[in-house]
Design a protein around this motif. Structure first.
Motif, PDB file in Angstrom:
ATOM      1  N   GLN A 161       0.839  -1.202   0.000  1.00  0.00           N
ATOM      2  CA  GLN A 161       0.000   0.000   0.000  1.00  0.00           C
ATOM      3  C   GLN A 161       0.875   1.253   0.000  1.00  0.00           C
ATOM      4  O   GLN A 161       1.793   1.378   0.796  1.00  0.00           O
ATOM      5  CB  GLN A 161      -0.923   0.016   1.220  1.00  0.00           C
ATOM      6  N   GLY A 162       0.580   2.136  -0.911  1.00  0.00           N
ATOM      7  CA  GLY A 162       1.344   3.378  -0.993  1.00  0.00           C
ATOM      8  C   GLY A 162       2.562   3.311  -1.891  1.00  0.00           C
ATOM      9  O   GLY A 162       3.165   4.344  -2.188  1.00  0.00           O
ATOM     10  N   LEU A 163       2.947   2.087  -2.319  1.00  0.00           N
ATOM     11  CA  LEU A 163       4.089   1.980  -3.234  1.00  0.00           C
ATOM     12  C   LEU A 163       3.679   2.451  -4.627  1.00  0.00           C
ATOM     13  O   LEU A 163       2.562   2.168  -5.082  1.00  0.00           O
ATOM     14  CB  LEU A 163       4.579   0.530  -3.314  1.00  0.00           C
ATOM     15  N   PRO A 164       4.547   3.150  -5.338  1.00  0.00           N
ATOM     16  CA  PRO A 164       4.206   3.618  -6.691  1.00  0.00           C
ATOM     17  C   PRO A 164       3.952   2.453  -7.636  1.00  0.00           C
ATOM     18  O   PRO A 164       4.568   1.381  -7.518  1.00  0.00           O
ATOM     19  CB  PRO A 164       5.457   4.407  -7.110  1.00  0.00           C
ATOM     20  N   GLU A 165       3.038   2.664  -8.575  1.00  0.00           N
ATOM     21  CA  GLU A 165       2.778   1.654  -9.598  1.00  0.00           C
ATOM     22  C   GLU A 165       4.061   1.384 -10.367  1.00  0.00           C
ATOM     23  O   GLU A 165       4.798   2.303 -10.717  1.00  0.00           O
ATOM     24  CB  GLU A 165       1.692   2.146 -10.554  1.00  0.00           C
ATOM     25  N   GLY A 166       4.344   0.103 -10.615  1.00  0.00           N
ATOM     26  CA  GLY A 166       5.552  -0.272 -11.343  1.00  0.00           C
ATOM     27  C   GLY A 166       6.720  -0.637 -10.449  1.00  0.00           C
ATOM     28  O   GLY A 166       7.759  -1.090 -10.942  1.00  0.00           O
ATOM     29  N   THR A 167       6.554  -0.456  -9.132  1.00  0.00           N
ATOM     30  CA  THR A 167       7.621  -0.832  -8.202  1.00  0.00           C
ATOM     31  C   THR A 167       7.852  -2.341  -8.274  1.00  0.00           C
ATOM     32  O   THR A 167       6.907  -3.127  -8.178  1.00  0.00           O
ATOM     33  CB  THR A 167       7.254  -0.451  -6.752  1.00  0.00           C
ATOM     34  N   ARG A 168       9.114  -2.710  -8.444  1.00  0.00           N
ATOM     35  CA  ARG A 168       9.431  -4.139  -8.519  1.00  0.00           C
ATOM     36  C   ARG A 168       9.637  -4.699  -7.117  1.00  0.00           C
ATOM     37  O   ARG A 168      10.360  -4.114  -6.299  1.00  0.00           O
ATOM     38  CB  ARG A 168      10.690  -4.372  -9.353  1.00  0.00           C
ATOM     39  N   LEU A 169       9.003  -5.849  -6.845  1.00  0.00           N
ATOM     40  CA  LEU A 169       9.132  -6.493  -5.546  1.00  0.00           C
ATOM     41  C   LEU A 169      10.332  -7.437  -5.538  1.00  0.00           C
ATOM     42  O   LEU A 169      10.858  -7.795  -6.601  1.00  0.00           O
ATOM     43  CB  LEU A 169       7.853  -7.265  -5.222  1.00  0.00           C
ATOM     44  N   PRO A 170      10.770  -7.858  -4.352  1.00  0.00           N
ATOM     45  CA  PRO A 170      11.858  -8.844  -4.285  1.00  0.00           C
ATOM     46  C   PRO A 170      11.482 -10.135  -5.020  1.00  0.00           C
ATOM     47  O   PRO A 170      10.310 -10.361  -5.341  1.00  0.00           O
ATOM     48  CB  PRO A 170      12.023  -9.080  -2.780  1.00  0.00           C
ATOM     49  N   SER A 171      12.437 -10.985  -5.248  1.00  0.00           N
ATOM     50  CA  SER A 171      12.190 -12.246  -5.963  1.00  0.00           C
ATOM     51  C   SER A 171      11.287 -13.165  -5.154  1.00  0.00           C
ATOM     52  O   SER A 171      11.113 -12.988  -3.935  1.00  0.00           O
ATOM     53  CB  SER A 171      13.511 -12.961  -6.233  1.00  0.00           C
ATOM     54  N   GLU A 172      10.691 -14.144  -5.839  1.00  0.00           N
ATOM     55  CA  GLU A 172       9.847 -15.121  -5.155  1.00  0.00           C
ATOM     56  C   GLU A 172      10.615 -15.785  -4.023  1.00  0.00           C
ATOM     57  O   GLU A 172      10.082 -15.970  -2.925  1.00  0.00           O
ATOM     58  CB  GLU A 172       9.373 -16.192  -6.149  1.00  0.00           C
ATOM     59  N   ARG A 173      11.864 -16.173  -4.287  1.00  0.00           N
ATOM     60  CA  ARG A 173      12.659 -16.873  -3.281  1.00  0.00           C
ATOM     61  C   ARG A 173      12.856 -16.003  -2.044  1.00  0.00           C
ATOM     62  O   ARG A 173      12.659 -16.453  -0.908  1.00  0.00           O
ATOM     63  CB  ARG A 173      14.023 -17.251  -3.860  1.00  0.00           C
ATOM     64  N   ASP A 174      13.202 -14.722  -2.269  1.00  0.00           N
ATOM     65  CA  ASP A 174      13.436 -13.832  -1.132  1.00  0.00           C
ATOM     66  C   ASP A 174      12.155 -13.599  -0.332  1.00  0.00           C
ATOM     67  O   ASP A 174      12.176 -13.570   0.909  1.00  0.00           O
ATOM     68  CB  ASP A 174      13.987 -12.491  -1.623  1.00  0.00           C
ATOM     69  N   MET A 175      11.022 -13.413  -1.048  1.00  0.00           N
ATOM     70  CA  MET A 175       9.776 -13.186  -0.322  1.00  0.00           C
ATOM     71  C   MET A 175       9.316 -14.439   0.407  1.00  0.00           C
ATOM     72  O   MET A 175       8.776 -14.360   1.515  1.00  0.00           O
ATOM     73  CB  MET A 175       8.692 -12.692  -1.287  1.00  0.00           C
ATOM     74  N   ALA A 176       9.524 -15.606  -0.201  1.00  0.00           N
ATOM     75  CA  ALA A 176       9.152 -16.855   0.462  1.00  0.00           C
ATOM     76  C   ALA A 176       9.957 -17.032   1.745  1.00  0.00           C
ATOM     77  O   ALA A 176       9.419 -17.448   2.787  1.00  0.00           O
ATOM     78  CB  ALA A 176       9.371 -18.038  -0.480  1.00  0.00           C
ATOM     79  N   GLN A 177      11.243 -16.695   1.687  1.00  0.00           N
ATOM     80  CA  GLN A 177      12.086 -16.779   2.890  1.00  0.00           C
ATOM     81  C   GLN A 177      11.633 -15.769   3.943  1.00  0.00           C
ATOM     82  O   GLN A 177      11.588 -16.070   5.141  1.00  0.00           O
ATOM     83  CB  GLN A 177      13.548 -16.531   2.518  1.00  0.00           C
ATOM     84  N   LYS A 178      11.294 -14.579   3.496  1.00  0.00           N
ATOM     85  CA  LYS A 178      10.862 -13.527   4.413  1.00  0.00           C
ATOM     86  C   LYS A 178       9.621 -13.949   5.196  1.00  0.00           C
ATOM     87  O   LYS A 178       9.530 -13.719   6.411  1.00  0.00           O
ATOM     88  CB  LYS A 178      10.578 -12.246   3.639  1.00  0.00           C
ATOM     89  N   TYR A 179       8.644 -14.551   4.484  1.00  0.00           N
ATOM     90  CA  TYR A 179       7.392 -14.924   5.127  1.00  0.00           C
ATOM     91  C   TYR A 179       7.428 -16.337   5.719  1.00  0.00           C
ATOM     92  O   TYR A 179       6.479 -16.759   6.381  1.00  0.00           O
ATOM     93  CB  TYR A 179       6.237 -14.817   4.135  1.00  0.00           C
TER      94      TYR A 179
END
Length: 235
Positions: free
Chosen positions: A18-36
């Motif tokens: 929420q609040g991130l500009p449109e087009g902002t790239r998120l971390p990779s699937e692997r990094d997000m999976a590890q994060k969560y």
């Protein structure tokens, strides 16, 4: 359990973007999976859920990006729900009548001078397109979307577009069968503009009730059914 898990991750991820500009790239699937602390399959399901809501755009080989197409997704979903419901055309028109009345009330109070000029421009274009039913219908749609924009509420145009998709193919067919509807429609379009110019809420409501009269719609449909029956009997 798996359903609950990816829904939970989707909710967390939605809050974070929420609040991130449109087009902002998120971390990779692997990094997000590890994060969560979940598997990549669970993460993918969460991303898919947010993509369906129009909040993310997952591009294979390129990454996951913040999107802002929730309005379009909402309209598509609403259209799908209504088309697969047991609602008849008359019920949909009844809801649209109420919607248009609410729109007119807001438009009368909030429309700017520029909004009114755009409405008048469309009205005049429809006057010039009276002999072109297809062109007239296209402009008619633009007129009602512009009317919704006059409310300065971004949800109203989305709802109007959805109802046009569902009902207006049939309603426009009636315009082709009964050209006199163009005359009455134009009188009412002009009254819409005048109601806004005069800031006359009651007049706006009265025009909206007339413009989307269910009894008139049913009368036209019944008349067409009789025409079809007579044609069948004479064949």
């Amino acid at each position: 359990m798996a359903d609950f898990l990816y829904n939970n991750i989707a909710q967390q991820l939605e809050k974070e973007i929420q609040g991130l500009p449109e087009g902002t790239r998120l971390p990779s699937e692997r990094d997000m999976a590890q994060k969560y602390g979940v598997s990549r399959n669970v993460l993918r399901e969460a991303v898919r859920l947010l993509s369906e809501k129009g909040l993310l755009n997952s591009q294979p080989g390129r990454g996951i990006y913040v999107a802002n197409d929730s309005k379009g997704k909402f309209a598509d979903r609403l259209e799908e729900l209504l088309l697969h419901s047991d609602s008849g055309l008359a019920e949909m028109v009844e809801v649209r009548e109420s919607l248009e009345m609410a729109i007119v009330e807001k438009a009368v109070l909030k429309a700017s001078d520029a909004d009114v000029r755009d409405l008048m421009r469309l009205y005049q274009a429809m006057e010039a397109a009276r002999d072109d039913v297809e062109g007239f219908n296209r402009l008619d749609r633009e007129f009602h979307v512009q009317l919704a924009k006059c409310t300065h509420n971004t949800i109203f145009p989305i709802l109007i577009n959805a109802f046009f998709q569902i009902t207006d193919e049939k309603l426009f067919l009636l315009t082709e069968l009964f050209p006199g509807r163009i005359d009455s429609a134009q009188r009412e379009h002009r009254r819409f503009v005048e109601a806004i110019l005069n800031r006359d809420v009651e007049e706006g409501r009265a025009v909206a009730r007339k413009h989307f009269s269910i009894s008139d719609l049913l009368a036209h449909m019944q008349q067409q059914e009789k025409i079809d029956k007579n044609r069948g009997a004479n064949m």
